[in-house]
Design a protein around this motif. Structure first.
Motif, short mmCIF file in Angstrom:
data_model
loop_
_atom_site.label_atom_id
_atom_site.label_comp_id
_atom_site.label_asym_id
_atom_site.label_seq_id
_atom_site.Cartn_x
_atom_site.Cartn_y
_atom_site.Cartn_z
N ASN D 120 10.93 -54.90 -23.16
CA ASN D 120 11.25 -53.47 -23.10
C ASN D 120 12.19 -53.00 -24.20
OD1 ASN D 120 13.21 -55.12 -21.53
ND2 ASN D 120 14.28 -53.16 -21.42
N ARG D 121 12.98 -53.91 -24.77
CA ARG D 121 14.01 -53.42 -25.70
C ARG D 121 13.43 -52.79 -26.96
NH1 ARG D 121 18.49 -58.21 -24.91
NH2 ARG D 121 18.29 -58.17 -22.65
N ARG D 122 12.19 -53.18 -27.28
CA ARG D 122 11.55 -52.52 -28.42
C ARG D 122 11.44 -51.01 -28.20
NH1 ARG D 122 6.30 -55.78 -30.66
NH2 ARG D 122 7.07 -57.92 -30.50
N PHE D 123 11.45 -50.59 -26.93
CA PHE D 123 11.20 -49.17 -26.62
C PHE D 123 12.49 -48.40 -26.37
CE2 PHE D 123 7.65 -51.84 -25.28
CZ PHE D 123 6.71 -51.38 -26.20
N ASP D 124 13.61 -49.11 -26.38
CA ASP D 124 14.89 -48.41 -26.31
C ASP D 124 14.96 -47.43 -27.48
OD1 ASP D 124 17.82 -48.14 -25.57
OD2 ASP D 124 18.02 -48.91 -27.61
N PRO D 125 15.32 -46.17 -27.23
CA PRO D 125 15.30 -45.18 -28.33
C PRO D 125 16.21 -45.58 -29.49
CG PRO D 125 15.47 -44.08 -26.20
CD PRO D 125 15.61 -45.55 -25.93
N ASN D 126 17.30 -46.27 -29.21
CA ASN D 126 18.21 -46.67 -30.28
C ASN D 126 17.57 -47.76 -31.15
OD1 ASN D 126 20.44 -45.04 -29.12
ND2 ASN D 126 20.23 -46.50 -27.45
N MET D 127 17.01 -48.77 -30.49
CA MET D 127 16.35 -49.85 -31.23
C MET D 127 15.13 -49.30 -31.99
SD MET D 127 18.17 -52.55 -30.54
CE MET D 127 19.35 -53.10 -29.28
N ALA D 128 14.40 -48.42 -31.33
CA ALA D 128 13.21 -47.86 -31.97
C ALA D 128 13.60 -47.00 -33.18
CB ALA D 128 12.42 -47.03 -30.96
N HIS D 129 14.74 -46.34 -33.07
CA HIS D 129 15.22 -45.54 -34.20
C HIS D 129 15.55 -46.45 -35.40
CE1 HIS D 129 17.84 -41.81 -35.39
NE2 HIS D 129 16.95 -42.11 -36.30
N LEU D 130 16.18 -47.57 -35.11
CA LEU D 130 16.47 -48.54 -36.18
C LEU D 130 15.16 -49.00 -36.82
CD1 LEU D 130 19.00 -51.42 -36.27
CD2 LEU D 130 16.61 -51.90 -36.81
N GLU D 280 15.55 -45.64 -20.34
CA GLU D 280 14.51 -44.95 -21.11
C GLU D 280 13.50 -45.93 -21.68
OE1 GLU D 280 17.59 -42.96 -23.41
OE2 GLU D 280 16.37 -41.14 -23.24
N SER D 281 13.95 -47.15 -21.98
CA SER D 281 13.01 -48.11 -22.56
C SER D 281 11.87 -48.40 -21.60
CB SER D 281 13.74 -49.41 -22.94
OG SER D 281 14.03 -50.18 -21.80
N TYR D 282 12.19 -48.44 -20.30
CA TYR D 282 11.14 -48.72 -19.32
C TYR D 282 10.17 -47.55 -19.19
CZ TYR D 282 13.70 -52.92 -17.98
OH TYR D 282 14.30 -54.15 -18.00
N ARG D 283 10.72 -46.33 -19.28
CA ARG D 283 9.84 -45.15 -19.19
C ARG D 283 8.90 -45.09 -20.39
NH1 ARG D 283 14.42 -42.42 -16.53
NH2 ARG D 283 15.34 -41.76 -18.49
N ILE D 284 9.43 -45.37 -21.56
CA ILE D 284 8.62 -45.29 -22.78
C ILE D 284 7.63 -46.45 -22.83
CG2 ILE D 284 8.72 -45.35 -25.30
CD1 ILE D 284 11.54 -44.00 -25.00
N GLU D 285 8.08 -47.62 -22.42
CA GLU D 285 7.20 -48.79 -22.36
C GLU D 285 5.97 -48.47 -21.49
OE1 GLU D 285 8.55 -53.26 -21.47
OE2 GLU D 285 8.44 -52.04 -19.63
N LEU D 290 0.15 -47.18 -20.89
CA LEU D 290 -0.95 -46.26 -20.55
C LEU D 290 -1.76 -45.89 -21.79
CD1 LEU D 290 0.83 -43.94 -17.95
CD2 LEU D 290 -0.75 -45.85 -17.50
N ASN D 291 -1.06 -45.72 -22.91
CA ASN D 291 -1.78 -45.48 -24.17
C ASN D 291 -2.78 -46.59 -24.44
OD1 ASN D 291 -0.30 -43.20 -24.61
ND2 ASN D 291 0.99 -44.06 -26.24
#
Lengths: 329, 329, 329, 329
Positions: D120-130, D280-285, D290-291
């Motif tokens: 899930n951490r890939r989807f954390d908005p902070n990590m994803a921003h990096l 948020e990472s879980y929501r985005i994941e 679903l995508n």
């Protein structure tokens, strides 16, 4: 009052000259430089005089010498000053060759000379604050130390060619900091490195990007990450993780100005030259040397600290060559 | 080389003495103090001598005087030095009585004396960085300026009794900063204040917690918030809000050490004494005074700057008494 | 379980609809909108239905109404819902005319209706953390409160024309925050303001840059600084200065990413839309409204809170017109 | 609309259930748990039903399964779901035994099943921003990556006994982050570790304090530092050093409140539970899963990502045992 001979009138020599002159317990008496005009010019700014090495060492009124000349001259000058009975402050390193360091320190020992090595970062108020907080138990037992040390930009390749390599030239400060903060000698060393920032560095066989891991007998760990080029400034941070918390030294910004625009909330870059980043460390270091000269305390950094830091650099290079963790005796 | 007489050997006098001695373009020649032993002691530390005021002012070799004696002596000393043809550096304020400031400045004008007032905060590298960024257009047009200025703790009540009141004694620095940063004279002033931090302050009729609002002809606004007591240190921040962004000067922490524990992520308190917070401002201020003495630039802070800051303080007190916005001419 | 009618299917209505549907103690039953298609569309997304106002208010199964329609309709809708015996959540403001607010609240009182006003910022976890720390005595007695509230960019001029003016439309949130944090009613108000950010705002006679100062009977002070345009994002900060320290709510950045380059150390801008900055406040606010509906606690924000905030805005406008401090009864 | 069976009604299962129910493109149909009462309870909260595994996998209306049961069941459940033709979301890890992961992935491949692993951490908005800033070239070429990952406190020893060891259980997230950010497979691994935080961890032969260094074929380096216990909260930071700058993800504090007192300037601790830190990472994941289900993109994290992360953990353990750098094929 300590009467001082300064040997070497380059940038770091000028920095020391100002601190010697400004301190109420020391007086700059003469300056020795391979270029007498250079020595003369620096001496004049502080009411001192230019001198030959021989006459300075032979002058019974001189209490101490400060060696800031080229690295290759350090060991010889230390030995001559020890022989002459002077107290000695020498910029790091004693020598780039480990065996030469050992023989020099034997000489120092034989003459029972006072030798203080210029690992100035220990005296930076921020680093010193971390160390005193740690020693007073504010985060319990230290378990994991992280040192980030990155130069603002690569030095001239001509300098790098004679620098001894990044781990001996630059990381040597971090090895000293690590030993000092850990409060315990590392027993194994592992190093991995690359040359990524410039072709020139790769071509001379040096490294510029590296990770060194240290392990102590207690199991305590330390990791040092280095780069020869941080475009955002001189990146000098330390984190000590312990059983009751973490102590971190952050970078020192050029000013406390923060600009908020459509681009973001922009803080200033870290101060990007060692003389700007560490001016107080040199003033405090000088005060501590005078303390040692006056017998108030032993030298805060002694010759064997120089030897130990170099031993860690040597082990890191051996690890890089073999892929193994190396034991340090 | 400017030969200097220092008048007043108290704390701020000592600070200036060190800066005078350290600067290559100035020399401390003599020290005048109401207590000659006090003056002697300070003079000795820098190879200077103690002197009477008369002999110092009468000495043609003296180029400039630095006035750091008690506030009540400033205006008279300025006038005597002007009469003697000396260049003058005077700590703020010229006088606590507005009319006396005016008459003093008339005298200065008559003698065409060079007068530099010690509003040192303009020379703090952080404040100066804000000003230069603003002037170079980095945030467009300035619209709203916020100055937060809070002392680490109340001064002795004996001092406060003769201080002239918080707005004349402490906020005077903020009025000067506001005028300097705004780049435009405030035309109306509103002040509201309370005495909340100590009964002693209330009993002498002084204030310790206040908000002053300034408005310029262009519509540009500034607000100054003050407290005589911030237990977390010396709180000295500025924010300039403009059409293209915001510039903020943050506090200067005692060190960059950050401690993370179960209690939180703990940064250091702001430096809490003006000599610790602003040491560079005094060094740079001195350099700028020497520039003025040598004719390289006009005085960076002149006598009328002192008068204008006091005029704002007077208006704030009138507003407090009447509840109205006061026009400043 | 509270059965809810939502009146108004615009942006803020959609936000509330999602929170109503997501909460285990509430159910969205119907949506009323002047454009039935609009109401239908929102209702469908949550398994609810579109309805007329009359049938919703006449439906005995409906427990509460949420009013998010245009400001001009609020007071009438509150009165009709009170008459129908419904519990009422209404977005701020009750009305832009102070007299209409009073008459509306009289009606609410007569029907003993439960009325909760949507001053959502009290429920922001950061603001609430400040309030709870203050109330638990962490900084001793509050002395000086500073609220910085700046919009990321001006709203359409068509909206501004009917907004009631900056102090009634935007600062109303800050007046409410100030009253809530101060824990004491302001007794005098002073306001100064300019129109600097756009000609359009000046042309309609509105203001966009302002400072309002409040004073309480205890001497406690508060200052609110506003701008209609902060290009670096939505600037929403609060500082409470007390006898034992300071509590500050900082901005919430878009992410925790920090980029260090040759330009500086760049943090993210504050989140720049109220729905991004305050999403949790709306969720918590809804939970607190349900608590009130179920009798667990009185309404966390009641109708008279709306009245008091508007009274401060009215006083600020009177101060702006007269240049005097205005007493608020 | 994807119809979902959730397998495992523990904490992480509840988190996924809420996200499934809240998303407009998914519907929670049934919950499978070894304790049917447990499954029933969770299902009821979202209008779903409890079910046996057999009936869920045999139900043609079920599109996808979400596996959040005990680690030891993951590989079998993946294979059964693949056999049943379901799309599969599985929490990490696939299995603690590397060989079992390989055989499971072979099965997935044979059935051409869609498998998404919950890093899930890939989807954390902070990590994803990096990651997005890095990929868009904002700091040039990545040279040195630093991942700091420290748990707020050790888990129960009973859990640790079956966890597979710190590098397989906890660092596995960091191995995945490292691979993802590096954009290149590490080719050598070095690990050094200690057990310092508790005797219990040492007694079961596990580690709790460690440094792992990775090197890629390009010379790019990464270092991961871990601790099982950071008393100041969940310490989750990443720094990417590149040729044109540095990108850093800082911790997320519990609130933006800052308290300044005589103790210092105290910021809030990092959020200290993974559900608070990464909601948020879980929501985005889930949105990304679903995508993938709808064919809009390939799975953002696929089965072989799970295999690669475990391979790095295996190599780190081999390095720890031998003191050598280990090649990863």
């Amino acid at each position: 009052m300590q009467n001082i001979t300064l040997i070497g009138a380059g940038n770091i020599g000028k920095l020391h000259a100002a601190n010697i002159a400004a301190h109420p317990r020391s007086r700059l008496v003469n300056v020795v430089d391979i270029d007498p005009a250079n020595g003369e010019s620096l001496a004049a700014a502080y009411g001192a005089r230019s001198s030959s090495l021989e006459s300075a060492l032979g002058d019974p009124d001189i209490d101490a010498v400060v060696i800031t000349s080229a690295t290759s001259t350090h060991a010889d000058l230390i030995e001559r000053a020890a022989h002459a009975g002077k107290r000695i402050f020498c910029e790091k390193p004693i020598d780039l060759a480990y065996e030469r360091v050992l023989s020099c320190l034997e000489t120092v020992k034989r003459y029972e000379a006072l030798l203080f090595i210029g690992f100035n970062r220990r005296f930076d108020p921020n680093m010193a604050h971390l160390k005193s907080s740690l020693d007073s138990g504010e985060i319990g037992n230290l378990e994991l130390l992280t040192i980030c040390s990155r130069d603002p930009g690569a030095l001239p390749i001509e300098y790098l060619k004679i620098s001894g390599g990044m781990w001996r030239d630059m990381t040597i400060h971090d090895f000293d900091l690590a030993r000092w903060i850990l409060g315990e000698e590392p027993v194994t060393v592992h190093g991995v490195a690359s040359a990524l920032t410039s072709d020139a560095i790769r071509d001379i066989g040096d490294i510029d990007t590296a990770v060194v891991t240290l392990r102590c007998a207690s199991g305590r760990l330390a990791v040092i990450t280095n780069s020869r080029r941080a475009v955002y400034g001189y990146d000098q941070r330390v984190e000590a993780h312990g059983s009751d918390g973490m102590l971190a030294v952050e970078n020192v910004p050029k000013s406390t100005l923060v600009k908020s625009t459509q681009e973001g909330v922009i803080k200033q870059k870290p101060k990007d030259f060692y003389m700007d980043r560490y001016p107080e460390s040199y003033r405090i270091e000088w005060d501590r040397f005078l303390n040692a000269c006056e017998g108030q305390e032993p030298p805060a950094v002694h010759g064997w600290d120089g030897e130990r830091a170099l031993a860690l650099a040597e082990a890191a290079y051996e690890s890089l060559a073999t892929g193994k963790m190396i034991n340090v005796s």
